[in-house]
Design a protein around this motif. Structure first.
Motif, short mmCIF file in Angstrom:
data_model
loop_
_atom_site.label_atom_id
_atom_site.label_comp_id
_atom_site.label_asym_id
_atom_site.label_seq_id
_atom_site.Cartn_x
_atom_site.Cartn_y
_atom_site.Cartn_z
N GLY A 1 7.15 -5.25 7.65
CA GLY A 1 8.21 -4.28 7.92
C GLY A 1 8.41 -3.28 6.81
O GLY A 1 9.26 -2.41 6.90
N ALA A 2 7.65 -3.38 5.74
CA ALA A 2 7.76 -2.44 4.63
C ALA A 2 6.96 -1.18 4.92
O ALA A 2 6.03 -1.20 5.72
CB ALA A 2 7.26 -3.09 3.34
N VAL B 1 4.68 0.28 -0.60
CA VAL B 1 4.06 -0.96 -1.10
C VAL B 1 2.83 -0.62 -1.94
O VAL B 1 2.66 -1.14 -3.04
CB VAL B 1 3.69 -1.91 0.06
CG1 VAL B 1 2.92 -3.11 -0.45
CG2 VAL B 1 4.94 -2.35 0.81
N CYS B 2 1.99 0.26 -1.43
CA CYS B 2 0.77 0.63 -2.16
C CYS B 2 1.09 1.32 -3.48
O CYS B 2 0.42 1.08 -4.49
CB CYS B 2 -0.13 1.51 -1.30
SG CYS B 2 -0.88 0.60 0.08
#
Length: 64
Positions: A42-43, A48-49
């Motif tokens: 869900g991010a 995130v990367c």
């Protein structure tokens, strides 16, 4: 503590290369960080990367 190694590239055309590098990282008892490993948490993938790139121990960028 396992070194965290981020694998970065275009995902559609370099899938096999990415998979091979992740296998090597795993065999070295390190932690691979790669888009396919995100799952459905869900991010936002970009966020995130970006976090991974800033916090990883080693960054591997595949270019062709």
């Amino acid at each position: 503590m396992k070194p965290k190694i981020m694998v970065s590239s275009t995902i559609r055309d370099l899938f096999e290369e990415r998979r091979h590098i992740v296998d090597v990282i795993t065999s070295l008892k390190s932690e691979p960080l790669y888009a396919e490993g995100l799952g459905s948490a869900g991010a936002v993938p970009y966020d995130v990367c970006k976090k991974w790139a800033l916090t990883c121990d080693i960054y591997v960028c595949i270019l062709t």
